[in-house]
Design an enzyme around this catalytic site. Structure first.
Site, PDB file in Angstrom:
ATOM      1  N   LYS A  13      12.239 -10.415  -8.480  1.00 53.20           N
ATOM      2  CA  LYS A  13      12.176 -10.344  -9.954  1.00 53.20           C
ATOM      3  C   LYS A  13      11.299  -9.181 -10.432  1.00 53.20           C
ATOM      4  O   LYS A  13      11.691  -8.411 -11.307  1.00 53.20           O
ATOM      5  CB  LYS A  13      11.639 -11.667 -10.551  1.00 53.20           C
ATOM      6  CG  LYS A  13      12.466 -12.882 -10.213  1.00 53.20           C
ATOM      7  CD  LYS A  13      11.898 -14.143 -10.822  1.00 53.20           C
ATOM      8  CE  LYS A  13      10.530 -14.535 -10.320  1.00 53.20           C
ATOM      9  NZ  LYS A  13      10.452 -14.866  -8.880  1.00 53.20           N
ATOM     10  N   ARG A  88       8.675 -21.943 -16.083  1.00 48.68           N
ATOM     11  CA  ARG A  88       8.784 -22.416 -14.705  1.00 48.68           C
ATOM     12  C   ARG A  88       8.878 -23.928 -14.636  1.00 48.68           C
ATOM     13  O   ARG A  88       8.970 -24.488 -13.545  1.00 48.68           O
ATOM     14  CB  ARG A  88       7.522 -21.998 -13.953  1.00 48.68           C
ATOM     15  CG  ARG A  88       7.711 -20.904 -12.952  1.00 48.68           C
ATOM     16  CD  ARG A  88       6.322 -20.613 -12.426  1.00 48.68           C
ATOM     17  NE  ARG A  88       6.336 -20.003 -11.153  1.00 48.68           N
ATOM     18  CZ  ARG A  88       6.193 -18.701 -10.960  1.00 48.68           C
ATOM     19  NH1 ARG A  88       6.076 -17.886 -11.977  1.00 48.68           N
ATOM     20  NH2 ARG A  88       6.159 -18.228  -9.742  1.00 48.68           N
ATOM     21  N   ARG A 122       5.675  -8.347   1.911  1.00 50.38           N
ATOM     22  CA  ARG A 122       5.329  -7.668   0.645  1.00 50.38           C
ATOM     23  C   ARG A 122       3.910  -7.091   0.677  1.00 50.38           C
ATOM     24  O   ARG A 122       2.973  -7.700   1.195  1.00 50.38           O
ATOM     25  CB  ARG A 122       5.429  -8.650  -0.521  1.00 50.38           C
ATOM     26  CG  ARG A 122       4.895  -8.031  -1.818  1.00 50.38           C
ATOM     27  CD  ARG A 122       5.232  -8.808  -3.039  1.00 50.38           C
ATOM     28  NE  ARG A 122       4.897 -10.212  -2.956  1.00 50.38           N
ATOM     29  CZ  ARG A 122       5.325 -11.116  -3.825  1.00 50.38           C
ATOM     30  NH1 ARG A 122       6.102 -10.759  -4.822  1.00 50.38           N
ATOM     31  NH2 ARG A 122       4.975 -12.379  -3.695  1.00 50.38           N
ATOM     32  N   ARG A 155      -0.899 -10.250  -1.038  1.00 44.00           N
ATOM     33  CA  ARG A 155      -1.370 -11.308  -1.938  1.00 44.00           C
ATOM     34  C   ARG A 155      -1.789 -12.536  -1.137  1.00 44.00           C
ATOM     35  O   ARG A 155      -1.146 -12.886  -0.155  1.00 44.00           O
ATOM     36  CB  ARG A 155      -0.237 -11.690  -2.913  1.00 44.00           C
ATOM     37  CG  ARG A 155      -0.176 -10.790  -4.114  1.00 44.00           C
ATOM     38  CD  ARG A 155       1.038 -10.986  -4.981  1.00 44.00           C
ATOM     39  NE  ARG A 155       1.462 -12.352  -5.206  1.00 44.00           N
ATOM     40  CZ  ARG A 155       2.518 -12.701  -5.958  1.00 44.00           C
ATOM     41  NH1 ARG A 155       3.225 -11.748  -6.562  1.00 44.00           N
ATOM     42  NH2 ARG A 155       2.860 -13.948  -6.113  1.00 44.00           N
ATOM     43  N   ARG A 166       4.858 -22.779  -2.347  1.00 44.39           N
ATOM     44  CA  ARG A 166       5.495 -22.171  -3.533  1.00 44.39           C
ATOM     45  C   ARG A 166       7.000 -22.417  -3.555  1.00 44.39           C
ATOM     46  O   ARG A 166       7.572 -22.648  -4.615  1.00 44.39           O
ATOM     47  CB  ARG A 166       5.217 -20.658  -3.557  1.00 44.39           C
ATOM     48  CG  ARG A 166       3.807 -20.344  -4.037  1.00 44.39           C
ATOM     49  CD  ARG A 166       3.397 -18.948  -3.662  1.00 44.39           C
ATOM     50  NE  ARG A 166       4.186 -17.936  -4.296  1.00 44.39           N
ATOM     51  CZ  ARG A 166       4.376 -16.705  -3.806  1.00 44.39           C
ATOM     52  NH1 ARG A 166       3.836 -16.369  -2.655  1.00 44.39           N
ATOM     53  NH2 ARG A 166       5.090 -15.832  -4.455  1.00 44.39           N
TER      54      ARG A 166
HETATM   55  P1  AP5 Z   1       9.090  -9.027  -5.716  1.00 49.01           P
HETATM   56  O1  AP5 Z   1       9.799  -8.138  -6.691  1.00 49.01           O
HETATM   57  O2  AP5 Z   1       7.609  -8.903  -5.610  1.00 49.01           O
HETATM   58  O3  AP5 Z   1       9.534 -10.571  -5.916  1.00 49.01           O
HETATM   59  P2  AP5 Z   1       9.279 -11.595  -7.089  1.00 49.01           P
HETATM   60  O4  AP5 Z   1      10.554 -12.336  -7.309  1.00 49.01           O
HETATM   61  O5  AP5 Z   1       8.670 -10.913  -8.274  1.00 49.01           O
HETATM   62  O6  AP5 Z   1       8.276 -12.549  -6.345  1.00 49.01           O
HETATM   63  P3  AP5 Z   1       6.878 -13.201  -6.738  1.00 49.01           P
HETATM   64  O7  AP5 Z   1       6.367 -13.795  -5.455  1.00 49.01           O
HETATM   65  O8  AP5 Z   1       5.989 -12.213  -7.433  1.00 49.01           O
HETATM   66  O9  AP5 Z   1       7.305 -14.293  -7.668  1.00 49.01           O
HETATM   67  P4  AP5 Z   1       6.536 -15.567  -7.925  1.00 49.01           P
HETATM   68  O10 AP5 Z   1       7.441 -16.109  -8.943  1.00 49.01           O
HETATM   69  O11 AP5 Z   1       6.198 -16.461  -6.825  1.00 49.01           O
HETATM   70  O12 AP5 Z   1       5.076 -15.044  -8.269  1.00 49.01           O
HETATM   71  P5  AP5 Z   1       4.328 -14.892  -9.628  1.00 49.01           P
HETATM   72  O13 AP5 Z   1       3.495 -13.694  -9.538  1.00 49.01           O
HETATM   73  O14 AP5 Z   1       5.262 -15.058 -10.783  1.00 49.01           O
HETATM   74  O15 AP5 Z   1       9.779  -8.750  -4.293  1.00 49.01           O
HETATM   75  C1  AP5 Z   1       9.333  -9.426  -3.121  1.00 49.01           C
HETATM   76  C2  AP5 Z   1       9.356  -8.445  -1.926  1.00 49.01           C
HETATM   77  O16 AP5 Z   1      10.713  -8.141  -1.630  1.00 49.01           O
HETATM   78  C3  AP5 Z   1       8.665  -7.103  -2.185  1.00 49.01           C
HETATM   79  O17 AP5 Z   1       8.026  -6.685  -1.014  1.00 49.01           O
HETATM   80  C4  AP5 Z   1       9.822  -6.147  -2.531  1.00 49.01           C
HETATM   81  O18 AP5 Z   1       9.495  -4.839  -2.159  1.00 49.01           O
HETATM   82  C5  AP5 Z   1      10.947  -6.724  -1.678  1.00 49.01           C
HETATM   83  N1  AP5 Z   1      12.283  -6.593  -2.280  1.00 49.01           N
HETATM   84  C6  AP5 Z   1      12.645  -6.825  -3.570  1.00 49.01           C
HETATM   85  N2  AP5 Z   1      13.972  -6.660  -3.708  1.00 49.01           N
HETATM   86  C7  AP5 Z   1      14.461  -6.312  -2.483  1.00 49.01           C
HETATM   87  C8  AP5 Z   1      15.757  -6.025  -1.992  1.00 49.01           C
HETATM   88  N3  AP5 Z   1      16.852  -6.042  -2.772  1.00 49.01           N
HETATM   89  N4  AP5 Z   1      15.900  -5.731  -0.672  1.00 49.01           N
HETATM   90  C9  AP5 Z   1      14.814  -5.709   0.139  1.00 49.01           C
HETATM   91  N5  AP5 Z   1      13.560  -5.976  -0.256  1.00 49.01           N
HETATM   92  C10 AP5 Z   1      13.376  -6.275  -1.565  1.00 49.01           C
HETATM   93  O19 AP5 Z   1       3.420 -16.215  -9.629  1.00 49.01           O
HETATM   94  C11 AP5 Z   1       2.325 -16.380  -8.756  1.00 49.01           C
HETATM   95  C12 AP5 Z   1       1.593 -17.668  -9.100  1.00 49.01           C
HETATM   96  O20 AP5 Z   1       1.096 -17.618 -10.459  1.00 49.01           O
HETATM   97  C13 AP5 Z   1       2.424 -18.973  -9.053  1.00 49.01           C
HETATM   98  O21 AP5 Z   1       2.523 -19.492  -7.745  1.00 49.01           O
HETATM   99  C14 AP5 Z   1       1.610 -19.873 -10.007  1.00 49.01           C
HETATM  100  O22 AP5 Z   1       0.472 -20.402  -9.388  1.00 49.01           O
HETATM  101  C15 AP5 Z   1       1.169 -18.901 -11.098  1.00 49.01           C
HETATM  102  N6  AP5 Z   1       2.108 -18.844 -12.216  1.00 49.01           N
HETATM  103  C16 AP5 Z   1       2.810 -17.753 -12.630  1.00 49.01           C
HETATM  104  N7  AP5 Z   1       3.606 -18.062 -13.663  1.00 49.01           N
HETATM  105  C17 AP5 Z   1       3.415 -19.385 -13.920  1.00 49.01           C
HETATM  106  C18 AP5 Z   1       3.986 -20.311 -14.846  1.00 49.01           C
HETATM  107  N8  AP5 Z   1       4.936 -19.943 -15.737  1.00 49.01           N
HETATM  108  N9  AP5 Z   1       3.565 -21.602 -14.819  1.00 49.01           N
HETATM  109  C19 AP5 Z   1       2.616 -22.008 -13.956  1.00 49.01           C
HETATM  110  N10 AP5 Z   1       2.061 -21.195 -13.020  1.00 49.01           N
HETATM  111  C20 AP5 Z   1       2.452 -19.890 -13.006  1.00 49.01           C
END
Ligand code: AP5
Length: 212
Positions: A13, A88, A122, A155, A166
């Site tokens: 994402k 979420r 990542r 991370r 997660r």
């Molecule tokens: P990346 O683009 O980083 O993936 P992402 O989908 O953004 O993954 P996240 O882990 O950041 O999402 P998340 O939802 O768990 O974390 P968030 O920060 O929101 O890509 C991943 C990897 O793949 C990278 O290395 C990239 O280079 C590679 N890649 C991408 N596309 C590719 C492709 N096509 N081919 C090959 N490689 C590829 O949340 C973290 C924490 O924050 C949560 O666990 C929670 O505790 C809290 N939080 C955040 N939002 C909320 C909410 N709304 N409510 C409650 N808690 C929340």
């Protein structure tokens, strides 16, 4: 256009959001990035969020909803925005519906195998937030950001114990949103299994979904 990005942790994402936000000139609002920034700055919200994030659990709805509500009031959201990682939970989606109208929800999908590979490899830049991968998107110099020369790090929640948690949390609490938005006829599925060499095709599918 007011857009929501849905999809499992690690589906890509953040990677796609950076490109979509440039194409449509709308801000990319990532609740994960906002919480990580708050933790770095040791703010009250950061202190509340840290314990939950380290364990791979969701930050409580009241804290998250208030954070997003404040962010959406900013001037740069007037012509649209892209929410990444929010909502979420069903409670967050219902709260969002009371704040603003959503035009489209993009649901990125990939197999479990692909997702675990993406999360485990990542690396993120400490300075500019650019996203790399030790096998798929390799920085020119190991551990150094190609864009700004900043230090790349893994991370805390990308370590195996947190990743499993997660993914469980995603299935239990976030996956029901797919049905929620399907019923509202806002959902478009985007196949994100494609490797990074085909990222232009993923972005083309996004544009088609947003412009149809
Ligand atoms: P990346 O683009 O980083 O993936 P992402 O989908 O953004 O993954 P996240 O882990 O950041 O999402 P998340 O939802 O768990 O974390 P968030 O920060 O929101 O890509 C991943 C990897 O793949 C990278 O290395 C990239 O280079 C590679 N890649 C991408 N596309 C590719 C492709 N096509 N081919 C090959 N490689 C590829 O949340 C973290 C924490 O924050 C949560 O666990 C929670 O505790 C809290 N939080 C955040 N939002 C909320 C909410 N709304 N409510 C409650 N808690 C929340």
């Amino acid at each position: 256009m007011n857009i929501v990005l849905l999809g499992s942790p690690g589906v890509g994402k953040g990677t796609y959001a950076k490109r979509i936000s440039k194409i449509y000139n709308i801000p990319h609002i990532s609740t994960g990035d906002m919480f990580r920034e708050a933790i770095k700055n040791k703010t009250e919200i950061g202190l509340k969020a840290k314990g939950y994030m380290d364990k791979g659990e969701l930050v409580p709805d009241d804290v998250t909803i208030k954070t997003v509500e404040e962010r959406l009031k900013k001037d740069d959201c007037k012509n649209g925005f892209m929410l990444d990682g929010f909502p979420r939970t069903i409670a967050q989606a219902e709260a969002l519906d009371k704040i603003i109208v959503i035009d489209k929800v993009l649901n990125f999908t990939a197999s479990d195998e692909v997702i675990i590979d993406r999360l485990s490899g990542r690396r993120v830049c400490k300075s500019c937030g650019a996203i790399f991968h030790i096998r798929n998107i390799i920085p020119k110099t190991e551990g150094v950001c190609d864009n700004c020369g900043g230090e790349l790090y893994q991370r805390d929640d990308d370590k195996p114990e947190s990743v499993k948690k997660r993914l469980d949390v995603y299935r239990e609490q976030t996956e029901p949103l797919i049905e929620y938005y399907k019923e509202k006829e806002l959902l478009a599925d985007i196949d994100a299994n494609k490797p990074i060499e085909q990222v232009d095709e993923i972005i083309a599918d996004v544009r088609k979904a947003l412009e149809e």
